[in-house]
Design an enzyme around this catalytic site. Structure first.
Site, PDB file in Angstrom:
ATOM      1  N   ARG A 127       0.815  -1.220   0.000  1.00  0.00           N
ATOM      2  CA  ARG A 127       0.000   0.000   0.000  1.00  0.00           C
ATOM      3  C   ARG A 127       0.844   1.264   0.000  1.00  0.00           C
ATOM      4  NH1 ARG A 127      -3.720  -0.999   5.116  1.00  0.00           N
ATOM      5  NH2 ARG A 127      -1.681  -1.692   5.872  1.00  0.00           N
TER       6      ARG A 127
ATOM      7  N   LYS B 246       1.372 -19.616   6.296  1.00  0.00           N
ATOM      8  CA  LYS B 246       0.435 -19.976   7.346  1.00  0.00           C
ATOM      9  C   LYS B 246       0.008 -18.702   8.084  1.00  0.00           C
ATOM     10  CE  LYS B 246       3.354 -20.988  11.384  1.00  0.00           C
ATOM     11  NZ  LYS B 246       2.632 -20.528  12.549  1.00  0.00           N
TER      12      LYS B 246
ATOM     13  N   ASP C 210       5.919 -23.883   4.525  1.00  0.00           N
ATOM     14  CA  ASP C 210       6.240 -24.116   5.935  1.00  0.00           C
ATOM     15  C   ASP C 210       7.759 -24.127   6.009  1.00  0.00           C
ATOM     16  OD1 ASP C 210       6.846 -25.098   8.456  1.00  0.00           O
ATOM     17  OD2 ASP C 210       5.163 -26.500   8.501  1.00  0.00           O
ATOM     18  N   HIS C 211       8.338 -23.075   6.570  1.00  0.00           N
ATOM     19  CA  HIS C 211       9.789 -22.923   6.481  1.00  0.00           C
ATOM     20  C   HIS C 211      10.545 -24.053   7.167  1.00  0.00           C
ATOM     21  CE1 HIS C 211       9.140 -21.046  10.455  1.00  0.00           C
ATOM     22  NE2 HIS C 211      10.389 -21.374  10.696  1.00  0.00           N
TER      23      HIS C 211
ATOM     24  N   LYS D  82      14.524 -26.541   5.960  1.00  0.00           N
ATOM     25  CA  LYS D  82      15.775 -26.663   6.707  1.00  0.00           C
ATOM     26  C   LYS D  82      16.605 -27.821   6.166  1.00  0.00           C
ATOM     27  CE  LYS D  82      14.176 -24.540  10.996  1.00  0.00           C
ATOM     28  NZ  LYS D  82      15.209 -23.488  11.036  1.00  0.00           N
TER      29      LYS D  82
ATOM     30  N   GLU E 171      11.191 -22.486  22.383  1.00  0.00           N
ATOM     31  CA  GLU E 171      11.531 -21.097  22.094  1.00  0.00           C
ATOM     32  C   GLU E 171      11.761 -20.353  23.403  1.00  0.00           C
ATOM     33  OE1 GLU E 171       9.230 -19.478  18.428  1.00  0.00           O
ATOM     34  OE2 GLU E 171       7.790 -20.675  19.565  1.00  0.00           O
TER      35      GLU E 171
ATOM     36  N   ASP F 219      -0.686 -22.714  16.361  1.00  0.00           N
ATOM     37  CA  ASP F 219       0.457 -21.997  15.811  1.00  0.00           C
ATOM     38  C   ASP F 219       1.612 -22.915  15.432  1.00  0.00           C
ATOM     39  OD1 ASP F 219       1.791 -19.440  15.224  1.00  0.00           O
ATOM     40  OD2 ASP F 219       3.096 -19.954  16.902  1.00  0.00           O
TER      41      ASP F 219
ATOM     42  N   HIS G 126       3.938 -27.090  11.866  1.00  0.00           N
ATOM     43  CA  HIS G 126       5.363 -27.417  11.958  1.00  0.00           C
ATOM     44  C   HIS G 126       5.609 -28.817  12.513  1.00  0.00           C
ATOM     45  CE1 HIS G 126       6.073 -23.418  10.780  1.00  0.00           C
ATOM     46  NE2 HIS G 126       6.131 -22.845  11.951  1.00  0.00           N
TER      47      HIS G 126
ATOM     48  N   LYS H  92       6.788 -21.540  24.530  1.00  0.00           N
ATOM     49  CA  LYS H  92       7.492 -20.265  24.579  1.00  0.00           C
ATOM     50  C   LYS H  92       8.019 -20.015  25.989  1.00  0.00           C
ATOM     51  CE  LYS H  92       5.165 -18.110  20.686  1.00  0.00           C
ATOM     52  NZ  LYS H  92       6.385 -18.135  19.853  1.00  0.00           N
TER      53      LYS H  92
END
Length: 484
Positions: A51, A148, A177-178, A182, A216, A235, A240, A331
């Site tokens: 934008r 995602k 999906d990163h 890997k 994490e 999430d 994943h 987390k």
């Protein structure tokens, strides 16, 4: 050791959301690294679309700042920066209006790969797909990349798939999906299916259990509004961890072909048993010192969204009958660590007696940090004094094997974007995979919502709620330690 760089066909890649955080942190730095590696064709172009009212030069200045911040300093080069930025263009565009679409149409070239990266909220996917076709920017050979979340439940995933299918064939849709990009994840397939050593042992006769951990250290600050509607299950687990489980558990595909691989992954998802509530532990980190509690970063002070989840799963097929899979993610844990541990059974009989202790072979696949694989083997401890056994690692850390200065091992995003250009969907999720994953996930979430379960409180910088250890302790097992 120098990896072989295989050039791709020339392309026009349009990044919708080209001024956003994902573009700055991952997409554009990944493309720059592929350029430096010599994989990007001379006339390939990258077109940012967003934008913001920018021209080409302003956009190049914006991207240069991102490269300076998010690309390893060893790859900083004024010559490379100038050559890469010269390939960039920009179009100010309204995803839900008509502004900018004529300009984008005029900018596109014939006879090259056209790829469109939807680095925007899923609510805009349908608008972008419709306008790409209405303005004749996309054709039957074009590809779209979508991030995602692929819905938040089965109904929304089906609706999203149906929306995309109105304008694009499944062969044109790349759900990224990163984790699947890997190096270690792809090496998992090579280790399993390229070595006679492992595949005969890859079943319940020899594998005692499998652990998948994605830990994490960060909290949800800055993402609280999104995360509180999602939680660890939506999430992380539904996508994943599910993908990692599929690659570990799937049968050998007939060939290394996108649909053959994804067919086998789909079979794993459909073979997952419903999960007993007693095999689920949910947690939410609390305040500790200067570390904020989960509820400090979200609007709902009485939130029941989990920031941690651990589960015991079973795959109902001949290969894995009786072998449990333990997964956990959370987390504010002790360390940033992603790994898969394949724990093999004890030898059927020890000739060394009880005094030798218990020793097991464990194949550890590390996704982060320090990607690599370690196989634990039992040997005699050196020196006199009888037969004393110890466990030692056969270590394959990629930085050691390939050299710490080897910059040609691509990161996940850059590898996957190049696969889009090649037209290779092997490492991307198919629509029926996404729907099957939600079909398994939804009843689990509905179960704890109907029971009005509260997540357990846990201290930051730990391994999560103590109750998660009981998932394994009650069967004389234990989680692998999350190390700092």
């Amino acid at each position: 050791m120098v990896s072989r760089v295989i050039p791709v066909d020339t392309f026009d890649l349009v990044i919708f959301g080209g001024t956003g955080d994902l573009a700055h942190r991952k997409i554009l730095p990944g493309l720059y690294r592929r350029f430096v590696a010599g994989q990007m064709p001379e006339d390939a172009r990258i077109i940012g679309a967003a934008r913001s009212d920018l021209d080409d030069e302003q956009y190049r200045t914006d991207v240069r700042a991102a490269l300076m911040e998010f690309v390893d300093r060893r790859l900083h080069s004024e010559e490379h920066f100038a050559a890469f930025l010269s390939r960039l263009h920009y179009v100010a565009i309204d995803a839900r209006g008509d502004h900018g679409w004529k300009s984008l149409h005029e900018l596109m070239r014939d006879g090259v790969v056209r790829a469109f990266y939807f680095s925007v909220a899923p609510a805009l996917f349908g608008d972008l797909a419709e306008r790409l076709h209405r303005h004749e920017i996309a054709d039957e050979a074009s590809r779209i990349v979508v991030e995602k979340p692929f819905g938040r439940d089965l109904a929304s995933a089906r609706a999203l798939n149906a929306t995309l299918a109105q304008h694009f064939d499944e062969t044109q849709i790349y759900r990224i999906d990163h984790y699947l990009g890997k190096e270690t994840v792809q090496n998992l397939m090579a280790v399993r299916f390229g070595n006679v050593l492992f595949e005969p042992l890859w079943n319940s006769q020899y594998v005692e259990h499998i652990q998948i951990t994605v830990a994490e250290t960060v909290g949800v600050a800055g993402r609280g509004s999104y995360y509180d509607k999602s939680g660890a299950m939506r999430d992380m687990v539904q996508n994943h961890l599910m993908q990692l489980l599929c690659l570990i558990a799937m049968e050998p595909p007939s060939r290394f072909d996108p649909d053959a691989v994804r067919d086998e992954k789909l079979k794993v998802i459909r073979a997952l048993e419903p999960v007993d509530p007693a095999d689920i532990v949910r947690g939410q980190y609390r305040r500790q010192g200067d570390i904020a509690a989960y509820t400090d970063d979200v609007e709902d002070l009485d939130s029941r969204t989990e920031s941690f989840i651990a589960m015991k799963l079973h795959v109902s097929n001949w290969r894995w009958a009786g072998t449990p899979f333990y997964i956990r993610t959370g987390k504010r844990l002790r360390a940033r660590q992603s790994e898969i541990a394949v724990v093999f059974k004890d030898a059927p009989h020890s000739i060394f007696g009880a005094s030798a202790g218990r020793h097991r072979n464990i194949l550890t696949i590390r996704l982060q940090p320090n990607e690599g694989m370690t196989l634990g083997v039992t040997i005699k401890e050196p020196g006199p004094g009888g037969m004393r056994l110890i466990d030692v690692p056969l270590d394959m850390t990629f930085a050691d094997a390939l050299g710490p200065d080897n910059d040609e091992v691509p990161e996940a995003y850059e590898r996957l974007i190049m696969d889009v250009v090649r037209g290779n969907q092997t490492l991307f999720m198919r629509g029926d995979e996404v729907e099957a994953a939600w079909a398994w996930t939804d009843p689990i979430i509905e179960g704890w919502q109907s029971r009005d379960d509260r997540p357990l409180s846990y201290e930051p910088c730990t391994s999560g709620p103590e109750e998660s250890a009981m998932l394994l302790h009650r069967e004389n097992r234990r989680w692998r330690e999350i190390r700092e």
